[in-house]
Write a protein that holds these residues in place. Structure first.
Motif, PDB file in Angstrom:
ATOM      1  N   THR A  78     -25.266 -42.819 -63.468  1.00  0.00           N
ATOM      2  CA  THR A  78     -23.912 -42.420 -63.822  1.00  0.00           C
ATOM      3  C   THR A  78     -23.968 -40.960 -64.269  1.00  0.00           C
ATOM      4  N   THR A  79     -22.829 -40.408 -64.644  1.00  0.00           N
ATOM      5  CA  THR A  79     -22.795 -39.046 -65.173  1.00  0.00           C
ATOM      6  C   THR A  79     -22.462 -39.090 -66.651  1.00  0.00           C
ATOM      7  N   ARG A 124     -24.454 -33.866 -66.524  1.00  0.00           N
ATOM      8  CA  ARG A 124     -25.751 -34.303 -66.016  1.00  0.00           C
ATOM      9  C   ARG A 124     -25.657 -35.727 -65.504  1.00  0.00           C
ATOM     10  N   VAL A 125     -26.597 -36.073 -64.648  1.00  0.00           N
ATOM     11  CA  VAL A 125     -26.736 -37.438 -64.155  1.00  0.00           C
ATOM     12  C   VAL A 125     -27.774 -38.142 -65.009  1.00  0.00           C
ATOM     13  N   ILE A 126     -27.501 -39.388 -65.372  1.00  0.00           N
ATOM     14  CA  ILE A 126     -28.476 -40.176 -66.113  1.00  0.00           C
ATOM     15  C   ILE A 126     -28.780 -41.458 -65.345  1.00  0.00           C
ATOM     16  N   ALA A 127     -29.969 -41.986 -65.558  1.00  0.00           N
ATOM     17  CA  ALA A 127     -30.407 -43.206 -64.897  1.00  0.00           C
ATOM     18  C   ALA A 127     -31.235 -44.041 -65.862  1.00  0.00           C
ATOM     19  N   ILE A 156     -38.371 -39.729 -61.953  1.00  0.00           N
ATOM     20  CA  ILE A 156     -37.639 -38.502 -62.242  1.00  0.00           C
ATOM     21  C   ILE A 156     -36.439 -38.387 -61.310  1.00  0.00           C
ATOM     22  N   LEU A 157     -35.401 -37.712 -61.793  1.00  0.00           N
ATOM     23  CA  LEU A 157     -34.188 -37.443 -61.026  1.00  0.00           C
ATOM     24  C   LEU A 157     -34.171 -35.988 -60.590  1.00  0.00           C
ATOM     25  N   ALA A 158     -33.528 -35.735 -59.436  1.00  0.00           N
ATOM     26  CA  ALA A 158     -33.332 -34.365 -58.960  1.00  0.00           C
ATOM     27  C   ALA A 158     -32.112 -34.355 -58.049  1.00  0.00           C
ATOM     28  N   VAL A 159     -31.453 -33.200 -57.965  1.00  0.00           N
ATOM     29  CA  VAL A 159     -30.321 -33.031 -57.039  1.00  0.00           C
ATOM     30  C   VAL A 159     -30.751 -32.087 -55.938  1.00  0.00           C
ATOM     31  N   LYS A 160     -30.687 -32.560 -54.686  1.00  0.00           N
ATOM     32  CA  LYS A 160     -31.085 -31.773 -53.532  1.00  0.00           C
ATOM     33  C   LYS A 160     -29.859 -31.215 -52.823  1.00  0.00           C
TER      34      LYS A 160
END
Length: 345
Positions: free
Chosen positions: A123-124, A133-136, A202-206
């Protein structure tokens, strides 16, 4: 899992690609395979027994023989095993509130593990009505609890007070991917690809390919590229562009256009009668995309380009493909006694 022979069959096919048995529309299962491997109508059930489960449900996709469903009014996640009419109910962790921000998720099993599963929710997080930010968080059925919060910043180019949404998650290799889109604009536009690395947690935005316009989200689909790795399908009018992310010798990743498929010729579409194409589902292991026109629903296998016309579609429905092994009964029209492994799996 109540079927004692299912574990061995699952391990066999988890190493390869499980067949596409059919899809949920959104909760009613529609088989697509031909006899004798066709799943009987009514074979799968998603209805919990003995309780009043009225309210709003939001399907979040399926994987490894399991379906993930968000029960909005009860703030529960349902992990459903259609084979054995078995359901696990998970309390949604704090910070994942659909009334405040969009939520998406994915269910999966580790290779060779038939007893346990994991769920990823994304979610954000908002700060003064702005998504920053995005969280997971990850749930493990083995431990029975949710892990720590994982986060990554959203692209700074997003406008203030934007509403960031997610598509259905897709598993490619050891990473889950969601398309990000800004719904504060006049129409849904593509803004990036969220990556969750399951091994490194880990999270990342591509970024998306720079050569494709930011159009309606129904024209994009994250997928496994030909030869492996991350790919993206982009519908440009009546053509399908298949892109692949490649890494050069210096470790720099970039998008490369692979093939372009003329869908109007493949599907014999009449482009002069106002036909249009949108994506309404994707089977990640088989690389089969569900494409809707005004009058028909097609499935297309993107490597072989084999396609099938299914029926007149529901314009508002997102179809959820179900890929898994299945022990077909000797009498396909009725019961499911006995065990005959699917012949083409």
């Amino acid at each position: 899992i109540s079927d004692p022979g299912f574990s061995a069959r699952f391990r066999l096919h988890h190493r390869g690609n499980p067949p596409l048995l059919g899809f949920f529309d959104p909760f009613y299962f529609l088989p697509t395979m031909d006899p004798p491997n066709r799943v009987p109508n009514g074979r799968f059930s998603l209805c919990p027994d003995g309780e009043d489960w009225g309210g709003i449900f939001m399907p979040m996709g399926s994987r490894h023989g399991l379906l993930l469903i968000f029960h909005l009014s009860r703030k529960l996640l349902l992990v459903s095993d259609p084979f054995n009419v078995d359901q696990h109910r998970l309390a949604v962790p704090p910070g994942f509130d659909l009334e405040k921000a969009p939520v998406s998720g994915a269910v999966f099993r580790a290779a060779g593990d038939i007893r346990h599963f994991q769920v990823v929710l994304v979610t954000t997080e908002t700060d003064e009505q702005q998504h920053t930010r995005v969280i997971a968080r990850v749930y493990s059925s083995e431990t029975g609890g949710w892990g720590d919060c994982i986060s990554t910043p959203l692209p700074s180019k997003l406008p203030t007070k934007s509403r960031v949404d997610f598509t259905i998650g897709v598993l490619v290799g050891h990473c889950l991917y969601w398309l990000l889109n800004d719904r504060s604009a006049t129409s849904d536009i593509l803004d990036g690809i969220l990556e969750f690395d399951l091994e490194r947690q880990i999270l990342a935005v591509k970024p998306v390919p720079v050569d494709i316009p930011k159009k309606n989200m129904c024209q994009f689909q994250v997928m496994r590229a030909e030869g492996g790795g991350l790919g993206i399908l982009f519908l440009s009018n009546f053509s399908a562009q298949l892109w692949k992310m490649e890494t050069d010798s210096d470790g720099v990743a970039s998008w490369v256009l692979g093939r372009t498929v003329e869908l109007d010729k493949l599907l014999s579409l009449n482009t002069e009668e106002g036909e249009s194409l949108v994506i309404q589902g994707f089977a990640e292991y088989n690389n089969v995309v569900f494409l809707r026109t005004h009058t028909n629903l097609f499935t297309i296998q993107l490597e072989s380009l084999q396609f099938k016309k299914i029926f007149r579609p529901n314009i508002m429905t997102r179809y959820h493909p179900f890929e898994s092994v299945y022990a077909a009964g000797t009498g396909i029209g009725g019961g499911h006694d006995g065990a005959e492994l699917l012949r083409n799996t």
